[in-house]
Scaffold this active site. Sequence first.
Site, PDB file in Angstrom:
ATOM      1  CG  ASN A 269      -0.141  -0.189   2.255  1.00 44.56           C
ATOM      2  OD1 ASN A 269       0.457   0.643   2.938  1.00 44.56           O
ATOM      3  ND2 ASN A 269      -0.199  -1.202   3.144  1.00 44.56           N
TER       4      ASN A 269
ATOM      5  CG  ASP B 202      -5.883  -5.799   7.310  1.00 45.46           C
ATOM      6  OD1 ASP B 202      -5.343  -5.972   8.338  1.00 45.46           O
ATOM      7  OD2 ASP B 202      -6.553  -4.999   6.992  1.00 45.46           O
TER       8      ASP B 202
ATOM      9  CE  LYS C 121       9.512 -11.272 -14.696  1.00 50.57           C
ATOM     10  NZ  LYS C 121       9.692 -10.925 -16.074  1.00 50.57           N
TER      11      LYS C 121
ATOM     12  CG  PHE D 135      -2.460   6.097  14.195  1.00 56.66           C
ATOM     13  CD1 PHE D 135      -1.966   5.847  15.417  1.00 56.66           C
ATOM     14  CD2 PHE D 135      -2.926   7.240  13.249  1.00 56.66           C
ATOM     15  CE1 PHE D 135      -1.426   6.713  16.034  1.00 56.66           C
ATOM     16  CE2 PHE D 135      -2.048   8.231  14.269  1.00 56.66           C
ATOM     17  CZ  PHE D 135      -0.953   8.174  14.712  1.00 56.66           C
TER      18      PHE D 135
ATOM     19  CE  LYS E 292     -10.653  -0.090  12.741  1.00 55.21           C
ATOM     20  NZ  LYS E 292     -10.200   0.052  11.362  1.00 55.21           N
TER      21      LYS E 292
ATOM     22  CE  LYS F 202      -7.650  -3.429  15.753  1.00 61.04           C
ATOM     23  NZ  LYS F 202      -6.049  -3.538  14.310  1.00 61.04           N
TER      24      LYS F 202
HETATM   25  N1  CTP Z   1      -2.766  -2.867  12.834  1.00 61.74           N
HETATM   26  C1  CTP Z   1      -2.206  -4.346  13.062  1.00 61.74           C
HETATM   27  N2  CTP Z   1      -1.557  -5.259  12.146  1.00 61.74           N
HETATM   28  C2  CTP Z   1      -2.420  -5.121  11.483  1.00 61.74           C
HETATM   29  C3  CTP Z   1      -3.608  -4.585  10.765  1.00 61.74           C
HETATM   30  C4  CTP Z   1      -3.756  -3.485  11.325  1.00 61.74           C
HETATM   31  O1  CTP Z   1      -1.089  -3.972  14.095  1.00 61.74           O
HETATM   32  N3  CTP Z   1      -2.332  -6.450  10.396  1.00 61.74           N
HETATM   33  C5  CTP Z   1      -2.914  -1.777  13.142  1.00 61.74           C
HETATM   34  C6  CTP Z   1      -2.381  -0.635  12.055  1.00 61.74           C
HETATM   35  O2  CTP Z   1      -1.105  -0.525  12.382  1.00 61.74           O
HETATM   36  C7  CTP Z   1      -3.378   0.432  13.697  1.00 61.74           C
HETATM   37  C8  CTP Z   1      -4.890  -0.191  13.612  1.00 61.74           C
HETATM   38  O3  CTP Z   1      -4.663  -1.671  13.328  1.00 61.74           O
HETATM   39  O4  CTP Z   1      -2.996   1.295  14.029  1.00 61.74           O
HETATM   40  C9  CTP Z   1      -5.786   0.103  12.679  1.00 61.74           C
HETATM   41  O5  CTP Z   1      -5.670  -0.517  11.142  1.00 61.74           O
HETATM   42  P1  CTP Z   1      -6.958  -0.142  10.246  1.00 61.74           P
HETATM   43  O6  CTP Z   1      -6.133  -0.460   9.105  1.00 61.74           O
HETATM   44  O7  CTP Z   1      -7.890   1.143  10.475  1.00 61.74           O
HETATM   45  O8  CTP Z   1      -7.716  -1.187  10.791  1.00 61.74           O
HETATM   46  P2  CTP Z   1      -8.591  -2.978  10.828  1.00 61.74           P
HETATM   47  O9  CTP Z   1      -7.558  -3.152  12.113  1.00 61.74           O
HETATM   48  O10 CTP Z   1      -7.162  -3.550   9.597  1.00 61.74           O
HETATM   49  O11 CTP Z   1      -9.428  -3.135  10.199  1.00 61.74           O
HETATM   50  P3  CTP Z   1      -9.815  -2.976   8.748  1.00 61.74           P
HETATM   51  O12 CTP Z   1      -8.810  -2.722   7.546  1.00 61.74           O
HETATM   52  O13 CTP Z   1     -11.492  -3.015   8.421  1.00 61.74           O
HETATM   53  O14 CTP Z   1     -10.172  -0.963   9.316  1.00 61.74           O
END
Ligand code: CTP
Length: 407
Positions: free
Chosen positions: A217, A286, A296, A334, A348, A352
């Site tokens: 990303n 995720d 490759k 975040f 969250k 969390k």
């Molecule tokens: N985060 C993490 N590990 C992951 C996914 C997210 O530590 N595998 C942490 C990010 O660094 C951030 C927070 O979780 O502090 C929220 O990330 P976000 O992408 O907004 O949320 P998700 O929990 O991944 O949920 P969604 O994608 O469904 O919004």
Amino acid sequence: MQPHYRFAGFLGKRVHLGVTGSIAAYKALDLLRSLQEAGCLVSATLTDGAAEFVRPLSFEALGASPVYGSMFEGSPSGSAFGHLEPGQAAHAMVIAPATAATIARLAFGLADDMLSCQALAFPGPKIVAPAMNPRMWEAPATRRNWEMLGELGYIRVRPWSGHVACGDTGEGRLAPVEEIFASVLRALAPQDLAGRKVLVTLGPTREPWDAVRFWSNPSSGLMGACLAMAAHLRGADVTVVAGPTVLTFPEAVRVVPVTTARQMFEVATDLWPSMDVACCTAAVADFRPVPFGETKFKKASGAGQGITVEFTPNPDILRTLGEAKRDGQRLIGFAAETGDLKAEAGRKLQSKRLDIIAANDISKAGSGFASATNEMYVLDAAGRRETWPQLDKTEVAWRLWDHLLLD
Ligand code: CTP
């Protein structure tokens, strides 16, 4: 100057800049500009040697005021006490570049020119950044004098290795201006995070699919870098677990580079028990693709019908840290959202087990990925909720640490 060094909240702070006779003297002009951009008022003293390399007029033209020269030229203000003035007015003094001769003067308290008198009479924090030929730097007398500066309480920014002007290679180059600048800001900043061990995850993760392709990303890591810098400036002992980014940090910040979410997970969960605070800003993937293999993938294999890539979940680092959180540890998360920001932030925070969550709408201009600014909705476990206007990420970072210190 990298964007995570651009803190602008040092308004009204006064810094006295000493410049001595080294080819690196021109770099002091960059340091002057950087300090001014941070909000500092800067005065300067050029030794006779420095004035051979760069003109006092250059410092005056860039706004240093006053600019002192030789001892018996006196003070630009007309006072006979120029050698005492920085000690009465400035909050910090930085000597960059510092020659072997100046280091010796400072070590022995030999006050025989304007700058060494001013240093001797300066009661506040003093930062010294040497530059010289590597053999001069390695000479036993210089090493001894350098050690003495440590014992005298000077904040020492050691020289870096590389090519030096005379053609030699070795340790002796002036440290990067950013490194010296960060030392000055740290000397000026409140040390209200001193003694805290802070972990910051930042940047994207990269999830390989075949030998040349990955899933990722556009996170630049800037928000996390600003948090790490702000914590460092405020005295914390900072460890950064960084996905692939181009950002660099002061030497005192420990950086553990990682690539994949699973590597970030391993490092962050190993470190967490020894930390006081963790701040997870990383844009962790995720899901990761089920790898095609070590080789490759060839276009011909998918030609005509296209390809389907299967994904498997990655561990949630923040959630795992939340589950393992012990009494006294604090966790900041975040949330990057495109939908119902407030509801998602609340969910969250709870699920969390966070102390603070900072949420932003990444679909808004001036917020989120690769932007220099962010517009945050901040919610904490005590029920405080705040909406912050669009701010530089350095300012967001500073405020988040303020917020953590509320309880
Ligand atoms: N985060 C993490 N590990 C992951 C996914 C997210 O530590 N595998 C942490 C990010 O660094 C951030 C927070 O979780 O502090 C929220 O990330 P976000 O992408 O907004 O949320 P998700 O929990 O991944 O949920 P969604 O994608 O469904 O919004």
